[in-house]
Design a protein around this motif. Sequence first.
Motif, mmCIF file in Angstrom:
data_model
loop_
_atom_site.group_PDB
_atom_site.id
_atom_site.type_symbol
_atom_site.label_atom_id
_atom_site.label_comp_id
_atom_site.label_asym_id
_atom_site.label_seq_id
_atom_site.Cartn_x
_atom_site.Cartn_y
_atom_site.Cartn_z
ATOM 1 N N TRP A 14 0.813 -1.217 0.000
ATOM 2 C CA TRP A 14 0.000 0.000 0.000
ATOM 3 C C TRP A 14 0.848 1.270 0.000
ATOM 4 O O TRP A 14 0.315 2.374 0.151
ATOM 5 C CB TRP A 14 -0.921 0.010 1.225
ATOM 6 C CG TRP A 14 -1.961 -1.058 1.163
ATOM 7 C CD1 TRP A 14 -1.872 -2.321 1.660
ATOM 8 C CD2 TRP A 14 -3.252 -0.956 0.561
ATOM 9 N NE1 TRP A 14 -3.020 -3.019 1.398
ATOM 10 C CE2 TRP A 14 -3.888 -2.208 0.730
ATOM 11 C CE3 TRP A 14 -3.933 0.069 -0.101
ATOM 12 C CZ2 TRP A 14 -5.173 -2.465 0.255
ATOM 13 C CZ3 TRP A 14 -5.211 -0.178 -0.571
ATOM 14 C CH2 TRP A 14 -5.820 -1.435 -0.392
ATOM 15 N N SER A 15 2.145 1.127 -0.188
ATOM 16 C CA SER A 15 3.023 2.293 -0.183
ATOM 17 C C SER A 15 4.122 2.118 -1.231
ATOM 18 O O SER A 15 4.329 1.023 -1.760
ATOM 19 C CB SER A 15 3.656 2.480 1.204
ATOM 20 O OG SER A 15 4.437 1.354 1.548
ATOM 21 N N GLY A 16 4.806 3.235 -1.532
ATOM 22 C CA GLY A 16 5.889 3.178 -2.500
ATOM 23 C C GLY A 16 5.415 3.274 -3.930
ATOM 24 O O GLY A 16 4.214 3.343 -4.222
ATOM 25 N N SER A 17 6.370 3.267 -4.854
ATOM 26 C CA SER A 17 6.063 3.446 -6.276
ATOM 27 C C SER A 17 5.339 2.262 -6.883
ATOM 28 O O SER A 17 4.769 2.373 -7.973
ATOM 29 C CB SER A 17 7.365 3.698 -7.053
ATOM 30 O OG SER A 17 8.253 2.605 -6.899
ATOM 31 N N THR A 18 5.370 1.112 -6.207
ATOM 32 C CA THR A 18 4.655 -0.063 -6.715
ATOM 33 C C THR A 18 3.437 -0.391 -5.854
ATOM 34 O O THR A 18 2.870 -1.472 -5.995
ATOM 35 C CB THR A 18 5.589 -1.287 -6.771
ATOM 36 O OG1 THR A 18 6.068 -1.577 -5.446
ATOM 37 C CG2 THR A 18 6.775 -1.018 -7.690
ATOM 38 N N GLY A 19 3.059 0.542 -4.965
ATOM 39 C CA GLY A 19 1.924 0.301 -4.098
ATOM 40 C C GLY A 19 0.600 0.418 -4.832
ATOM 41 O O GLY A 19 0.507 0.967 -5.940
ATOM 42 N N ILE A 20 -0.440 -0.087 -4.206
ATOM 43 C CA ILE A 20 -1.766 -0.109 -4.819
ATOM 44 C C ILE A 20 -2.263 1.280 -5.192
ATOM 45 O O ILE A 20 -2.747 1.480 -6.319
ATOM 46 C CB ILE A 20 -2.761 -0.840 -3.893
ATOM 47 C CG1 ILE A 20 -2.402 -2.322 -3.813
ATOM 48 C CG2 ILE A 20 -4.197 -0.663 -4.393
ATOM 49 C CD1 ILE A 20 -3.208 -3.103 -2.781
ATOM 50 N N PRO A 21 -2.180 2.291 -4.310
ATOM 51 C CA PRO A 21 -2.680 3.622 -4.704
ATOM 52 C C PRO A 21 -1.969 4.192 -5.924
ATOM 53 O O PRO A 21 -2.615 4.796 -6.799
ATOM 54 C CB PRO A 21 -2.418 4.477 -3.453
ATOM 55 C CG PRO A 21 -2.373 3.505 -2.324
ATOM 56 C CD PRO A 21 -1.746 2.280 -2.897
#
Length: 239
Positions: A14-21
């Motif tokens: 849910w975080s970082g450049s590959t996160g869901i958002p």
Amino acid sequence: MSGLIEFFADPGNWSGSTGIPVRIGYHLLNSLIALGLALAIAVPLGIYVGHTGRGEAVVAGMANALRALPTLGLLIVVVMLAAPLFSSSLVFTAPAILVLVLLAIPSILTGTSTGIQTADRSAVDAATGLGYTPMQVLTRVQLPCALPLMISGVRGAMLQIVSTATVAAYVSLNGLGRYIIDGRANNDFGQMAAGAALVAVVALVLELGFLLAGRLTISPGLRRSERRLKVTAGAAPAT
């Protein structure tokens, strides 16, 4: 199912450049860019064809041809042909969006032209009899009457774009499709299932958004007419 739950329960997803958002943001951004370009092309052309009746056969043939194109094959061909024309940052994104535009045009084009052509003939004749110019007839009568079919065409195009943008991850387009492609490469079926579930949720939310937009923008009189036509069609005796 356990892998799917574990994927969504992992805070790292849910975080970082590959996160869901971020992936949802890229998916929506690419989809909206493609939809905007498709609208800019298909709506004016559909209005012209629907209002004048010229080029109807050509447009219908073109729309059917675009619908028949194989999505994955078209993506690969366009990327191979167009990649040398773009810089490194756009080498995959621009060709992939071009394919999304091509696949979205038929639905918008058909909805717009058909909506204008099927506008209430008595209303068009009445406006003409009142001295309306052809442009006034178009903007004040035909376009409002065509709005239900136009919105339906745009809705179909948007869903086509969202689903194809998932496949476009095969040619490195960022978005929710990365979860499916990367999950398949790593045999991570939980990640693949999560990607598919997220795409379905995004498509459902967009579908509900278009239904709401239709209720807010389409005249109540037109909605009642549509319901009456559906009831009449449903009650018609079989032949």
